[in-house]
Design a protein around this motif. Sequence first.
Motif, PDB file in Angstrom:
ATOM      1  N   VAL A 195       0.861  -1.182   0.000  1.00  0.00           N
ATOM      2  CA  VAL A 195       0.000   0.000   0.000  1.00  0.00           C
ATOM      3  C   VAL A 195       0.896   1.232   0.000  1.00  0.00           C
ATOM      4  CG1 VAL A 195      -1.742   1.291   1.293  1.00  0.00           C
ATOM      5  CG2 VAL A 195      -1.846  -1.218   1.206  1.00  0.00           C
ATOM      6  N   THR A 196       0.617   2.166  -0.903  1.00  0.00           N
ATOM      7  CA  THR A 196       1.446   3.364  -1.032  1.00  0.00           C
ATOM      8  C   THR A 196       0.780   4.613  -0.459  1.00  0.00           C
ATOM      9  OG1 THR A 196       0.572   3.742  -3.263  1.00  0.00           O
ATOM     10  CG2 THR A 196       2.599   2.453  -3.079  1.00  0.00           C
ATOM     11  N   ALA A 197      -0.539   4.587  -0.299  1.00  0.00           N
ATOM     12  CA  ALA A 197      -1.263   5.736   0.252  1.00  0.00           C
ATOM     13  C   ALA A 197      -2.633   5.266   0.726  1.00  0.00           C
ATOM     14  CB  ALA A 197      -1.410   6.851  -0.782  1.00  0.00           C
ATOM     15  N   LEU A 198      -3.236   6.061   1.588  1.00  0.00           N
ATOM     16  CA  LEU A 198      -4.535   5.718   2.164  1.00  0.00           C
ATOM     17  C   LEU A 198      -5.499   6.889   2.023  1.00  0.00           C
ATOM     18  CD1 LEU A 198      -3.260   4.179   5.508  1.00  0.00           C
ATOM     19  CD2 LEU A 198      -4.565   2.898   3.797  1.00  0.00           C
ATOM     20  N   GLN A 199      -6.776   6.541   1.872  1.00  0.00           N
ATOM     21  CA  GLN A 199      -7.849   7.532   1.924  1.00  0.00           C
ATOM     22  C   GLN A 199      -8.913   7.007   2.880  1.00  0.00           C
ATOM     23  OE1 GLN A 199      -9.394   8.675  -1.966  1.00  0.00           O
ATOM     24  NE2 GLN A 199      -7.481   8.002  -2.943  1.00  0.00           N
ATOM     25  N   VAL A 200      -9.347   7.849   3.787  1.00  0.00           N
ATOM     26  CA  VAL A 200     -10.424   7.497   4.709  1.00  0.00           C
ATOM     27  C   VAL A 200     -11.489   8.576   4.614  1.00  0.00           C
ATOM     28  CG1 VAL A 200     -11.090   7.094   7.110  1.00  0.00           C
ATOM     29  CG2 VAL A 200      -8.887   6.251   6.272  1.00  0.00           C
ATOM     30  N   GLU A 201     -12.721   8.165   4.420  1.00  0.00           N
ATOM     31  CA  GLU A 201     -13.840   9.105   4.279  1.00  0.00           C
ATOM     32  C   GLU A 201     -14.884   8.794   5.337  1.00  0.00           C
ATOM     33  OE1 GLU A 201     -17.464   9.975   1.108  1.00  0.00           O
ATOM     34  OE2 GLU A 201     -15.581   9.102   0.372  1.00  0.00           O
ATOM     35  N   GLY A 202     -15.325   9.829   6.040  1.00  0.00           N
ATOM     36  CA  GLY A 202     -16.340   9.627   7.062  1.00  0.00           C
ATOM     37  C   GLY A 202     -16.951  10.930   7.499  1.00  0.00           C
ATOM     38  N   ASN A 244      -0.807  -1.823  -8.504  1.00  0.00           N
ATOM     39  CA  ASN A 244      -1.589  -2.635  -9.439  1.00  0.00           C
ATOM     40  C   ASN A 244      -3.092  -2.373  -9.344  1.00  0.00           C
ATOM     41  OD1 ASN A 244      -1.992  -3.795  -6.915  1.00  0.00           O
ATOM     42  ND2 ASN A 244      -2.041  -5.897  -7.702  1.00  0.00           N
ATOM     43  N   GLY A 245      -3.480  -1.348  -8.595  1.00  0.00           N
ATOM     44  CA  GLY A 245      -4.898  -1.005  -8.487  1.00  0.00           C
ATOM     45  C   GLY A 245      -5.315  -0.808  -7.046  1.00  0.00           C
ATOM     46  N   ASN A 246      -6.303   0.035  -6.847  1.00  0.00           N
ATOM     47  CA  ASN A 246      -6.742   0.367  -5.501  1.00  0.00           C
ATOM     48  C   ASN A 246      -7.660  -0.706  -4.915  1.00  0.00           C
ATOM     49  OD1 ASN A 246      -5.363   2.730  -5.872  1.00  0.00           O
ATOM     50  ND2 ASN A 246      -7.195   3.999  -6.154  1.00  0.00           N
ATOM     51  N   VAL A 247      -7.577  -0.856  -3.605  1.00  0.00           N
ATOM     52  CA  VAL A 247      -8.528  -1.667  -2.852  1.00  0.00           C
ATOM     53  C   VAL A 247      -9.471  -0.693  -2.145  1.00  0.00           C
ATOM     54  CG1 VAL A 247      -8.838  -3.315  -0.980  1.00  0.00           C
ATOM     55  CG2 VAL A 247      -6.872  -3.533  -2.521  1.00  0.00           C
ATOM     56  N   GLU A 248     -10.769  -0.889  -2.338  1.00  0.00           N
ATOM     57  CA  GLU A 248     -11.735   0.065  -1.781  1.00  0.00           C
ATOM     58  C   GLU A 248     -12.840  -0.677  -1.032  1.00  0.00           C
ATOM     59  OE1 GLU A 248     -15.199   2.858  -3.626  1.00  0.00           O
ATOM     60  OE2 GLU A 248     -13.163   3.319  -4.317  1.00  0.00           O
ATOM     61  N   LEU A 249     -13.094  -0.225   0.187  1.00  0.00           N
ATOM     62  CA  LEU A 249     -14.219  -0.715   0.977  1.00  0.00           C
ATOM     63  C   LEU A 249     -15.150   0.471   1.183  1.00  0.00           C
ATOM     64  CD1 LEU A 249     -15.502  -3.073   2.539  1.00  0.00           C
ATOM     65  CD2 LEU A 249     -14.210  -2.338   4.557  1.00  0.00           C
ATOM     66  N   HIS A 250     -16.331   0.404   0.579  1.00  0.00           N
ATOM     67  CA  HIS A 250     -17.240   1.546   0.542  1.00  0.00           C
ATOM     68  C   HIS A 250     -18.592   1.140   1.107  1.00  0.00           C
ATOM     69  CE1 HIS A 250     -19.932   4.405  -1.999  1.00  0.00           C
ATOM     70  NE2 HIS A 250     -19.655   4.948  -0.826  1.00  0.00           N
ATOM     71  N   ARG A 251     -19.065   1.886   2.119  1.00  0.00           N
ATOM     72  CA  ARG A 251     -20.401   1.664   2.665  1.00  0.00           C
ATOM     73  C   ARG A 251     -21.264   2.879   2.334  1.00  0.00           C
ATOM     74  NH1 ARG A 251     -21.136   0.801   9.017  1.00  0.00           N
ATOM     75  NH2 ARG A 251     -20.679   3.025   9.009  1.00  0.00           N
ATOM     76  N   PRO A 252     -22.048   2.797   1.270  1.00  0.00           N
ATOM     77  CA  PRO A 252     -22.840   3.966   0.863  1.00  0.00           C
ATOM     78  C   PRO A 252     -24.017   4.255   1.783  1.00  0.00           C
ATOM     79  CG  PRO A 252     -23.303   2.086  -0.556  1.00  0.00           C
ATOM     80  CD  PRO A 252     -22.177   1.674   0.338  1.00  0.00           C
ATOM     81  N   VAL A 258     -19.395  -2.437  -0.041  1.00  0.00           N
ATOM     82  CA  VAL A 258     -18.923  -3.028  -1.293  1.00  0.00           C
ATOM     83  C   VAL A 258     -17.405  -3.044  -1.259  1.00  0.00           C
ATOM     84  CG1 VAL A 258     -18.878  -2.822  -3.807  1.00  0.00           C
ATOM     85  CG2 VAL A 258     -20.952  -2.187  -2.536  1.00  0.00           C
ATOM     86  N   LEU A 259     -16.814  -4.220  -1.450  1.00  0.00           N
ATOM     87  CA  LEU A 259     -15.365  -4.376  -1.466  1.00  0.00           C
ATOM     88  C   LEU A 259     -14.905  -4.577  -2.908  1.00  0.00           C
ATOM     89  CD1 LEU A 259     -12.623  -4.747  -0.060  1.00  0.00           C
ATOM     90  CD2 LEU A 259     -13.171  -7.189   0.167  1.00  0.00           C
ATOM     91  N   THR A 260     -14.041  -3.686  -3.371  1.00  0.00           N
ATOM     92  CA  THR A 260     -13.509  -3.749  -4.736  1.00  0.00           C
ATOM     93  C   THR A 260     -12.003  -3.964  -4.666  1.00  0.00           C
ATOM     94  OG1 THR A 260     -15.219  -2.177  -5.436  1.00  0.00           O
ATOM     95  CG2 THR A 260     -13.381  -2.566  -6.949  1.00  0.00           C
ATOM     96  N   GLN A 261     -11.524  -5.012  -5.348  1.00  0.00           N
ATOM     97  CA  GLN A 261     -10.104  -5.323  -5.409  1.00  0.00           C
ATOM     98  C   GLN A 261      -9.708  -5.630  -6.844  1.00  0.00           C
ATOM     99  OE1 GLN A 261      -8.581  -7.797  -1.925  1.00  0.00           O
ATOM    100  NE2 GLN A 261     -10.726  -8.445  -1.940  1.00  0.00           N
TER     101      GLN A 261
END
Length: 313
Positions: A195-202, A244-252, A258-261
Amino acid sequence: MIVDLPDTTTSRITKQIVKMREQGGVVTLGRVLTLVVITKGGLEEDAIAAANLASREHPCRIIVLASGSPDAPTRLDGEIRVGGDAGASEVIVLRGHGELAAESESVVSALLLPDAPIVAWWPHGAPDSPSTSPVGRIAHRRITDSANEADPRAALGHIAQTYAAGDTDLAWTRLTNWRIQLAAVLDSADGSEPVTALQVEGASDSPSTLLLAAWLHRALEVPITITEDARGTGIRRVVMERANGNVELHRPGTTEAVLTQPGQPVQRISLPRRTLQDCLAEELRRLDPDEVFGEVITRGLTTLLADELVVQA
């Protein structure tokens, strides 16, 4: 069953409990701890309801200190709840007025279960230092809830400054399922693609967002961005950037994420916002200090707040 004891003493309350036990066996003895709830008058019912539900997993004696008016004549009103009104516990509600309006060890000491652990919980209005407060200094665990403070972020900062082993906060407990999911993703990830960077949204009023960011930032030691959403939405999204692409865990919403890998099908995961009783029950399962929380609140959060973060309202 609810028994009111206006203008009473702790000695009379104890005698009433013994009397009820002898007459009808209403109050059983299989208690594993004493939960002392320190709250403001008028706010005690939600806390009692959560404690009653949590007590079905952890039978305990619940003592509620509901502060009254400090300007009123000194008086102690008591109330004993058992049976259907007390879940799997016995509930003793103490409403102090005048000199007894403030949190007091002497008021609860005679009602504590002998040789049983003590847990102190402040649903609203955490003390300046939980571990040195009148009830906190005799408790094995001390639970606060920064989400109910006027300024949750400032409350977290204050907890970091006054932290002692045995302290915890329900903003941290609400993160358990998020941490489980993210830890599973990290454990299964290809180590060659860090992991090279993180984003947290809340939500802007969610201290859990800051604690989650602090936990991830401390664990991965990479740049992090915190994005603030509308109030009341809780944690919304975590993005772990990789080459190689972001891993995203999103709770709308509030129940499903939704987990995207990269290279894997999209997964839908049950991730509901946790109820107060679920969080309280989890904290009552352990009476030893939460070392991970201690590291996150004293080191991770301090580092996070000291770093230059991009925060978007």
